[in-house]
Write a protein that holds these residues in place. Structure first.
Motif, PDB file in Angstrom:
ATOM      1  N   MET A   5       6.262  -5.304   7.842  1.00 54.07           N
ATOM      2  CA  MET A   5       5.459  -6.525   7.888  1.00 54.07           C
ATOM      3  C   MET A   5       3.983  -6.182   7.768  1.00 54.07           C
ATOM      4  O   MET A   5       3.439  -5.461   8.592  1.00 54.07           O
ATOM      5  CB  MET A   5       5.698  -7.251   9.212  1.00 54.07           C
ATOM      6  N   LYS A   6       3.365  -6.740   6.736  1.00 52.09           N
ATOM      7  CA  LYS A   6       1.950  -6.463   6.501  1.00 52.09           C
ATOM      8  C   LYS A   6       1.104  -7.663   6.892  1.00 52.09           C
ATOM      9  O   LYS A   6       1.438  -8.810   6.561  1.00 52.09           O
ATOM     10  CB  LYS A   6       1.738  -6.108   5.026  1.00 52.09           C
ATOM     11  N   PHE A   7       0.017  -7.413   7.584  1.00 46.33           N
ATOM     12  CA  PHE A   7      -0.890  -8.478   8.014  1.00 46.33           C
ATOM     13  C   PHE A   7      -2.256  -8.261   7.385  1.00 46.33           C
ATOM     14  O   PHE A   7      -2.854  -7.201   7.525  1.00 46.33           O
ATOM     15  CB  PHE A   7      -0.984  -8.496   9.544  1.00 46.33           C
ATOM     16  N   ARG A 208      -8.824  -1.952  -4.073  1.00 44.86           N
ATOM     17  CA  ARG A 208      -9.118  -3.106  -3.227  1.00 44.86           C
ATOM     18  C   ARG A 208      -7.889  -3.997  -3.078  1.00 44.86           C
ATOM     19  O   ARG A 208      -7.141  -4.187  -4.028  1.00 44.86           O
ATOM     20  CB  ARG A 208     -10.289  -3.922  -3.800  1.00 44.86           C
ATOM     21  N   GLY A 209      -7.719  -4.511  -1.889  1.00 45.52           N
ATOM     22  CA  GLY A 209      -6.554  -5.353  -1.628  1.00 45.52           C
ATOM     23  C   GLY A 209      -5.271  -4.539  -1.536  1.00 45.52           C
ATOM     24  O   GLY A 209      -4.160  -5.085  -1.585  1.00 45.52           O
ATOM     25  N   GLY A 210      -5.401  -3.238  -1.375  1.00 47.22           N
ATOM     26  CA  GLY A 210      -4.247  -2.341  -1.486  1.00 47.22           C
ATOM     27  C   GLY A 210      -3.290  -2.318  -0.310  1.00 47.22           C
ATOM     28  O   GLY A 210      -2.256  -1.636  -0.370  1.00 47.22           O
ATOM     29  N   SER A 211      -3.578  -3.068   0.756  1.00 42.63           N
ATOM     30  CA  SER A 211      -2.661  -3.028   1.902  1.00 42.63           C
ATOM     31  C   SER A 211      -1.288  -3.617   1.580  1.00 42.63           C
ATOM     32  O   SER A 211      -0.281  -3.198   2.151  1.00 42.63           O
ATOM     33  CB  SER A 211      -3.260  -3.765   3.095  1.00 42.63           C
ATOM     34  N   ASP A 212      -1.250  -4.587   0.671  1.00 43.50           N
ATOM     35  CA  ASP A 212       0.053  -5.121   0.240  1.00 43.50           C
ATOM     36  C   ASP A 212       0.868  -3.991  -0.392  1.00 43.50           C
ATOM     37  O   ASP A 212       2.066  -3.847  -0.147  1.00 43.50           O
ATOM     38  CB  ASP A 212      -0.111  -6.207  -0.842  1.00 43.50           C
ATOM     39  N   PHE A 213       0.172  -3.227  -1.210  1.00 43.08           N
ATOM     40  CA  PHE A 213       0.796  -2.095  -1.905  1.00 43.08           C
ATOM     41  C   PHE A 213       1.298  -1.082  -0.860  1.00 43.08           C
ATOM     42  O   PHE A 213       2.422  -0.581  -0.953  1.00 43.08           O
ATOM     43  CB  PHE A 213      -0.259  -1.486  -2.833  1.00 43.08           C
TER      44      PHE A 213
HETATM   45 MG    MG Z   1      -4.999  -9.074   0.125  1.00 42.15          MG
END
Ligand code: MG
Ligand code: ASP
Length: 466
Positions: A5-7, A208-213
């Motif tokens: 689970m990613k927040f 950037r935005g790499g937490s989903d990845f």
């Molecule tokens: Mg994001």
């Protein structure tokens, strides 16, 4: 089966958000093993980048105030979440040593007036290190056995700083060493999103935005049953609701549709997230932390059938750079030179379009990359420009890409015709059309001022009425 689970940043943006996030984690952890992946508190990654830019510019005042600016929101969240005592003292010490390292790094940058991609990656990683420390501490406070894990111990990458790609096999081995034993003990790992490490252990970010990845890389590594991306919207929508108020949340889309939509400006998920999940057929859910009971969007091999087009996406703030001239006819060498010159700039190229006459090649790039692309092409073709073999370089600013996306368009004749007829009826001028776009999308360029009208008309034509 484990669930990842990613927040995102707003889901850990302050104490109240962290409480909501912890409640969700607590509930799921009671039922099955969970790996949490967290972003930095919202705004923190940008703040760290600004501090780095100020340091490299020799701004001593900013370097001096950076420590407090970085630490304050974290301290505040910790103080609100964890009562005074040993636990707070320890987490506070962890935050202190993290911010000390960030500050020392900023001083080095200031002294050297140099911020290499490698140093920058280390610098921006502190946002996730700090947010994860606070969340893990608060989970412990409410009785959940959680443990902060810094992802440089788990995610192994190819070491391309600023845009690293995971080495999935190596990461799987590390996950087996670091995460699996914790999960077997009933511990909830709280892993930093956004970065991994080089094979040698140096921090490298995933973009950037790499937490989903990060979440899908870890999902792949632990053979998760599902990956849940918790964010601040209900899911993937049929259009940007600020442009189309009647836009609705899609219940199910395929990995490829999600990738296309993410690529064409749907900010809700990072475009690279899908492939590690797809490789092991792990469904990805987009869920809203603020509306946890809303159904969300399920991304998997299946998709909602029966629609030719499923969503209209757009990217604004772009520019077109065009190389035009007789020199382009049938000279494959020239094309190679054009592509390598543009490639060297590391500009993000959204679309390439080649005129059928083959007299011109156009690149659609981010507005901020326009100047560097022009300069690179100018330098590469200086001589040819002098001899008028390559006749001209030109640019057009303030354009946007509009993309109609949907797996059902494949094999549905006439969609493209209908798209362009719709634009014609609205008297919207099409500046360029992509060449060889995938059968999942039809994308084209319009003037920035026409974006809303174009997206609205396409949504009415293809989505609202079906
Ligand atoms: Mg994001
Ligand atoms: N904090 C990182 C960023 O702002 C990664 C992420 O939030 O996904 O880009």
């Amino acid at each position: 089966m484990t669930r990842v689970m990613k927040f995102g940043g707003t889901s850990v943006g302050d104490a109240a958000a962290m409480r909501r996030t912890a409640a969700i984690l607590e509930e799921h952890h009671a039922r099955e093993p969970v790996v949490a992946v967290v972003s930095a508190m919202s705004g923190m990654t940008n703040l760290l980048l600004e501090c780095g830019a100020a340091a490299v510019a020799g701004d001593s005042e900013s370097v001096e105030t950076a420590r407090a600016l970085i630490l304050t929101p974290h301290r505040r969240a910790l103080t609100e979440l964890v009562p005074a005592g040993e636990r707070r003292r320890q987490t506070s010490a962890t935050l202190g040593s993290l911010v000390d390292e960030a500050t020392r790094l900023l001083y080095s940058v200031y002294v050297l007036r140099e911020l290499s991609p490698r140093a920058k990656d280390r610098l921006v990683s502190f946002g996730e290190r700090m947010s994860s420390a606070i969340l893990a501490s608060y989970l412990n406070e409410i009785g959940v056995a959680a443990q902060q894990v810094e992802a440089d111990r788990v995610i192994v990458t190819d070491g391309v700083f600023g845009n690293a790609s995971p080495l999935l096999e190596e990461t799987r081995e590390r996950a087996a060493e670091v995460l699996t034993p914790a999960l077997a003990d009933g511990v909830l790992p709280v892993v930093t999103g956004f970065f991994g490490a080089t094979v040698e252990g140096l921090t490298a970010t995933l973009g950037r935005g790499g937490s989903d990845f990060s979440a899908s890389i870890l999902g792949n590594a632990v053979d998760a049953s599902e990956i849940w991306i918790w964010t601040d919207v209900d899911g993937v929508m049929t259009a940007d609701p600020r442009i189309v108020p009647s836009a609705r949340t899609l219940s199910a889309i395929s990995y490829s549709e999600a990738t296309e939509l993410a690529y064409f400006g749907a900010k809700v998920i990072h475009p690279k997230t899908m492939y590690p999940a797809e490789e092991r057929a792990i469904p990805v859910w987009i869920k809203n932390t603020f509306e946890p009971d809303a159904p969300g969007t399920r991304i998997s091999v299946e998709h909602e059938a029966g629609y030719s087009a499923k969503a209209i996406a757009s990217i604004s703030g772009l520019a077109i750079v065009t190389v035009e001239g007789r020199g382009l006819i049938d000279v494959s060498q020239v094309t190679t030179r054009i592509f390598s010159a543009v490639g060297r700039t590391e500009a993000n190229v959204y679309m390439i379009s080649q005129a059928s006459s083959q007299h011109s090649v156009s690149f659609v790039v981010g507005g901020a990359d326009r100047a560097s692309v022009l300069a690179a092409l100018g330098a590469e073709f200086r001589e040819d420009l002098d001899h008028q073999r390559v006749l001209s370089l030109s640019e057009e600013r303030d354009v946007a890409i509009v993309a109609v996306v949907g797996a059902g368009m494949r094999g549905t004749p006439g969609v493209a015709g209908q798209v362009f007829a719709t634009m014609g009826a609205e008297e919207i001028n099409i500046v360029a059309i992509a060449q060889g776009s995938s059968e999942l999308n039809i994308s084209f360029v319009v003037e920035e001022t026409d974006v809303s009208a174009a997206v609205g008309a396409l949504h009415r034509a293809f989505i609202a009425d079906v």
